[in-house]
Design an enzyme around this catalytic site. Structure first.
Site, PDB file in Angstrom:
ATOM      1  N   HIS A 175       0.852  -1.187   0.000  1.00  0.00           N
ATOM      2  CA  HIS A 175       0.000   0.000   0.000  1.00  0.00           C
ATOM      3  C   HIS A 175       0.888   1.236   0.000  1.00  0.00           C
ATOM      4  CE1 HIS A 175       0.562   0.773   4.287  1.00  0.00           C
ATOM      5  NE2 HIS A 175       0.186  -0.465   4.576  1.00  0.00           N
ATOM      6  N   HIS A 192       4.013   1.646   2.235  1.00  0.00           N
ATOM      7  CA  HIS A 192       5.251   0.991   1.801  1.00  0.00           C
ATOM      8  C   HIS A 192       5.908   1.795   0.680  1.00  0.00           C
ATOM      9  CE1 HIS A 192       2.611  -2.545   3.043  1.00  0.00           C
ATOM     10  NE2 HIS A 192       3.518  -2.455   4.000  1.00  0.00           N
ATOM     11  N   CYS A 235       3.247 -11.482  20.656  1.00  0.00           N
ATOM     12  CA  CYS A 235       2.257 -11.101  19.637  1.00  0.00           C
ATOM     13  C   CYS A 235       2.746 -11.599  18.293  1.00  0.00           C
ATOM     14  CB  CYS A 235       2.048  -9.588  19.572  1.00  0.00           C
ATOM     15  SG  CYS A 235       0.994  -9.132  18.164  1.00  0.00           S
ATOM     16  N   CYS A 273       3.046  -8.777  15.612  1.00  0.00           N
ATOM     17  CA  CYS A 273       4.248  -7.939  15.723  1.00  0.00           C
ATOM     18  C   CYS A 273       5.509  -8.781  15.585  1.00  0.00           C
ATOM     19  CB  CYS A 273       4.354  -7.269  17.085  1.00  0.00           C
ATOM     20  SG  CYS A 273       3.094  -6.086  17.472  1.00  0.00           S
ATOM     21  N   CYS A 317      -2.244  -6.965  22.803  1.00  0.00           N
ATOM     22  CA  CYS A 317      -1.193  -6.205  22.131  1.00  0.00           C
ATOM     23  C   CYS A 317      -1.656  -4.763  22.007  1.00  0.00           C
ATOM     24  CB  CYS A 317      -0.941  -6.805  20.759  1.00  0.00           C
ATOM     25  SG  CYS A 317       0.095  -5.748  19.730  1.00  0.00           S
ATOM     26  N   HIS A 377      -2.010  -4.038  18.050  1.00  0.00           N
ATOM     27  CA  HIS A 377      -3.063  -4.718  17.283  1.00  0.00           C
ATOM     28  C   HIS A 377      -4.369  -4.912  18.054  1.00  0.00           C
ATOM     29  CE1 HIS A 377       0.607  -5.910  15.013  1.00  0.00           C
ATOM     30  NE2 HIS A 377      -0.195  -5.614  14.022  1.00  0.00           N
ATOM     31  N   LYS A 422      -3.861   5.681  11.028  1.00  0.00           N
ATOM     32  CA  LYS A 422      -2.744   5.161  10.252  1.00  0.00           C
ATOM     33  C   LYS A 422      -3.294   4.320   9.101  1.00  0.00           C
ATOM     34  CE  LYS A 422       1.224   2.110  10.264  1.00  0.00           C
ATOM     35  NZ  LYS A 422       1.762   0.843  10.704  1.00  0.00           N
ATOM     36  N   LYS A 448      -2.945  -2.243   6.708  1.00  0.00           N
ATOM     37  CA  LYS A 448      -3.704  -3.355   6.171  1.00  0.00           C
ATOM     38  C   LYS A 448      -4.748  -3.818   7.178  1.00  0.00           C
ATOM     39  CE  LYS A 448      -2.584  -7.835   5.174  1.00  0.00           C
ATOM     40  NZ  LYS A 448      -2.570  -8.934   5.663  1.00  0.00           N
TER      41      LYS A 448
HETATM   42  O1  ME8 Z   1       7.460  -3.939   9.696  1.00  0.00           O
HETATM   43  N1  ME8 Z   1       2.833   5.369   6.676  1.00  0.00           N
HETATM   44  O2  ME8 Z   1       7.089  -4.694   7.545  1.00  0.00           O
HETATM   45  P1  ME8 Z   1       5.762  -3.915   7.143  1.00  0.00           P
HETATM   46  C1  ME8 Z   1       4.155   5.404   6.429  1.00  0.00           C
HETATM   47  N2  ME8 Z   1       8.860  -6.549   7.829  1.00  0.00           N
HETATM   48  N3  ME8 Z   1       4.906   4.309   6.267  1.00  0.00           N
HETATM   49  C2  ME8 Z   1       4.304   3.113   6.360  1.00  0.00           C
HETATM   50  C3  ME8 Z   1       2.917   3.002   6.619  1.00  0.00           C
HETATM   51  C4  ME8 Z   1       2.168   4.208   6.774  1.00  0.00           C
HETATM   52  N4  ME8 Z   1       0.865   4.211   6.982  1.00  0.00           N
HETATM   53  N5  ME8 Z   1       2.610   1.695   6.648  1.00  0.00           N
HETATM   54  C5  ME8 Z   1       3.761   1.015   6.413  1.00  0.00           C
HETATM   55  C6  ME8 Z   1       7.732  -4.654   8.747  1.00  0.00           C
HETATM   56  N6  ME8 Z   1       4.788   1.866   6.232  1.00  0.00           N
HETATM   57  C7  ME8 Z   1       8.948  -5.522   8.807  1.00  0.00           C
HETATM   58  C8  ME8 Z   1      10.173  -4.666   8.602  1.00  0.00           C
HETATM   59  S1  ME8 Z   1      12.791  -4.290   8.335  1.00  0.00           S
HETATM   60  C9  ME8 Z   1      14.175  -5.153   8.698  1.00  0.00           C
HETATM   61  C10 ME8 Z   1      11.481  -5.373   8.654  1.00  0.00           C
HETATM   62  C11 ME8 Z   1       6.180   1.522   5.918  1.00  0.00           C
HETATM   63  O3  ME8 Z   1       5.309  -4.539   5.866  1.00  0.00           O
HETATM   64  C12 ME8 Z   1       7.128   2.033   6.976  1.00  0.00           C
HETATM   65  O4  ME8 Z   1       8.426   2.104   6.459  1.00  0.00           O
HETATM   66  O5  ME8 Z   1       4.818  -3.833   8.262  1.00  0.00           O
HETATM   67  C13 ME8 Z   1       7.077   0.934   8.005  1.00  0.00           C
HETATM   68  O6  ME8 Z   1       8.174   0.979   8.887  1.00  0.00           O
HETATM   69  C14 ME8 Z   1       7.089  -0.278   7.104  1.00  0.00           C
HETATM   70  O7  ME8 Z   1       6.304   0.118   5.957  1.00  0.00           O
HETATM   71  C15 ME8 Z   1       6.495  -1.491   7.757  1.00  0.00           C
HETATM   72  O8  ME8 Z   1       6.306  -2.471   6.774  1.00  0.00           O
END
Ligand code: ME8
Length: 497
Positions: free
Chosen positions: A17, A20, A125, A128, A143, A146, A295, A298
């Site tokens: 989304h 990301h 969790c 998380c 959590c 969540h 925020k 998903k």
């Molecule tokens: O946490 N606004 O993956 P994830 C801004 N796999 N940035 C956002 C956002 C939002 N609403 N939603 C997501 C993970 N992001 C782990 C990370 S790293 C070694 C492992 C972005 O799929 C933002 O960079 O939940 C956030 O930190 C990341 O997506 C989380 O992606």
């Protein structure tokens, strides 16, 4: 100088989304800018493909975890391409190269004496992928993030001696005040560290979807250690037959949002230190893109699909809007109405019209050839030092502020047109030299801002620079290119919606 910038690797059970896309676009803007400065750049993005939620999601769908992450990786790869990311490698934590390197590193951590066997008992969790400490548990053992029930876990596994890094981490952050930006995030991280670090599980016994511990293959690495290491492992196999670690490690910037600050600011440097590796130089913690007050995520189901946004507005507009609307480092609301407004007033009018008008005037009054003239001192003063200012801001990953600096000049050029009224000058032979100077200044101004804007608006600036007869993307001062080039008229860069 070598410059290495990373994004988080996104969970391989989610769909991409805009949140990301945001992190990847941010890293890409920095990477593109640094390449313009002639730096040796490496940019990394990718997917996080191990862990319980992925195994569970696959089971629910009746497919293998590998099938699930293959599908998801395709979607993320597609997304980062659609936003015109110029990453040098897309890492997947199921890559053989990653797994091998993770095992090497964890072996080193063990050899250095930071691993022991123990019994884990506590709250976990799965969403998380995090073991919760007392202050992270909500009412009714839930959590806090969540709002779902936590699981009580008890198992024999391997521990990482995080507690041994309390002092070293305090020292690291005290001695490197710029290591976590913005500053209030550094304070948050330091407060967490000072409140006391407890050892954490390094492995899980009940899971199979992960990287096996080399000395105890019945156990898989705790997914956060596996995931964090991507930033390091990628360099060892991104280029076949070449190890880029020497050239690019430690990373110049990790870009991430505040949700994963703890993992990056605490676990990550501790693990590197334990392995005898250098910690990253800097991390920038950005805020959340919000839909209304919430925020975008998903689990809340309020996500803007980047594919749809790009379909309507184009990738340039998306990149521009996100960093113009939301101050990088803070949370900020975005909306379709907001997109439309900035698209019309700023991209289509301020920038697009300026370009079309200027090129049309050079076509009409000077047969499409940029006049040679002394730069107008009025404009020279306004453009003075712009390349240095933008570079200094982007050195600090101040993506929004750098854009604002450039946009001030876009607006300045629009005012200049109104002030000078080239169409009036064109009516009298006696004003010919002045008209030359005005047109030269407008073309030169457009050229300088287009180059500076290129990391934000890669497509439209490429079109414009071509029309301006400028083949180079190298940062360049106002007045440094003499006239004489043939320029072409262009279709509107940002057509009306
Ligand atoms: O946490 N606004 O993956 P994830 C801004 N796999 N940035 C956002 C956002 C939002 N609403 N939603 C997501 C993970 N992001 C782990 C990370 S790293 C070694 C492992 C972005 O799929 C933002 O960079 O939940 C956030 O930190 C990341 O997506 C989380 O992606």
């Amino acid at each position: 100088m070598s410059y290495y910038v990373t994004t988080p690797i996104y969970y391989g059970n989610g769909e991409p989304h805009l949140g990301h896309a945001y992190s990847t676009m941010a890293a890409d803007i920095l990477a593109r800018h640094m390449r313009q400065r002639g730096e040796d750049v490496f940019m990394l993005t990718g997917t996080d493909e191990h862990g319980e939620p992925i195994a569970q999601a696959a089971e629910r769908e009746g497919i293998t975890p590998q099938e699930l992450v293959d599908r998801s990786a395709r979607q993320f790869r597609d997304m980062v391409e659609k936003v015109d990311s110029t990453h040098d490698f897309f890492i997947r934590t199921t890559d053989r190269g990653h797994i091998d390197r993770v095992q090497e590193v964890v072996n080193r951590v063990r050899e250095n004496g930071y691993v022991y066997q123990g019994t884990y008992e506590g709250w976990y969790c799965p969403r998380c992928a995090d073991f919760k400490s007392e202050n992270e548990i909500g009412p009714g053992d839930t959590c806090l993030i969540h709002e779902t029930l936590l699981q009580r876990e008890e198992e024999e596994n391997w521990f990482f001696k995080l507690s041994a890094f309390q002092k070293p981490l305090e020292k690291l952050y005290e001695e490197n005040p710029g290591m976590i930006e913005p500053d209030f995030r550094r304070n948050e991280a330091l407060a967490f560290i000072r409140s006391g670090l407890r050892d954490v599980s390094l492995s899980r016994a009940k899971l199979s979807w992960g990287v096996p511990l080399p000395w105890d293959p019945e156990q898989v690495m705790y997914v956060w250690f596996d995931a964090l290491l991507n930033y390091f492992t990628a360099l060892s196999y991104a280029r076949e037959g070449e190890d880029l670690t020497e050239r690019f490690w430690p990373a110049s910037w990790h870009i991430l949002a505040k949700d994963i600050l703890k993992f990056h600011a605490v676990y990550w440097p501790a693990f590197l230190l334990a392995a005898g590796l250098e910690p990253p130089r800097r991390m920038f913690i950005h805020g959340y893109l919000l839909m209304g007050e919430k925020k975008m995520s998903k689990s809340l189901g309020n996500v803007l699909d980047p594919f749809e946004v790009i379909e309507r507005f184009g990738a340039d507009a998306l990149r521009y809007y996100c960093f113009r609307e939301v101050s990088f480092g803070q949370d900020g609301s975005i909306s379709t109405a907001g997109f439309e407004a900035r698209y019309e007033t700023e991209l289509a009018n301020d920038f697009g019209n300026l370009a079309s008008r200027t090129l049309a005037m050079v076509g009409q009054y000077r047969d499409g050839v940029v006049p040679s003239a002394e730069p107008d001192p009025l404009l020279t003063a306004d453009f003075d030092g712009i390349v240095q200012r933008v570079s200094a801001l982007l050195d600090q990953a101040q993506i929004g502020q750098a854009l604002e600096e450039i946009w001030v000049l876009v607006r300045r050029l629009n005012r200049y047109v109104e002030e000078c009224q080239p169409w009036v000058l064109a009516k009298s032979e006696g004003d010919a030299l002045r008209l030359d100077q005005v047109l030269y200044g407008l073309i030169e101004g457009l050229r300088v801002v287009s180059i500076l804007l290129h990391p934000y608006l890669p497509n439209s600036t490429a079109t414009l620079l071509e029309a301006l007869g400028e083949p180079s993307l190298d940062l360049s001062d106002f007045g440094s290119r003499p006239g004489g080039q043939s320029v072409e008229r262009i279709e509107p860069l940002f057509p009306k919606l």
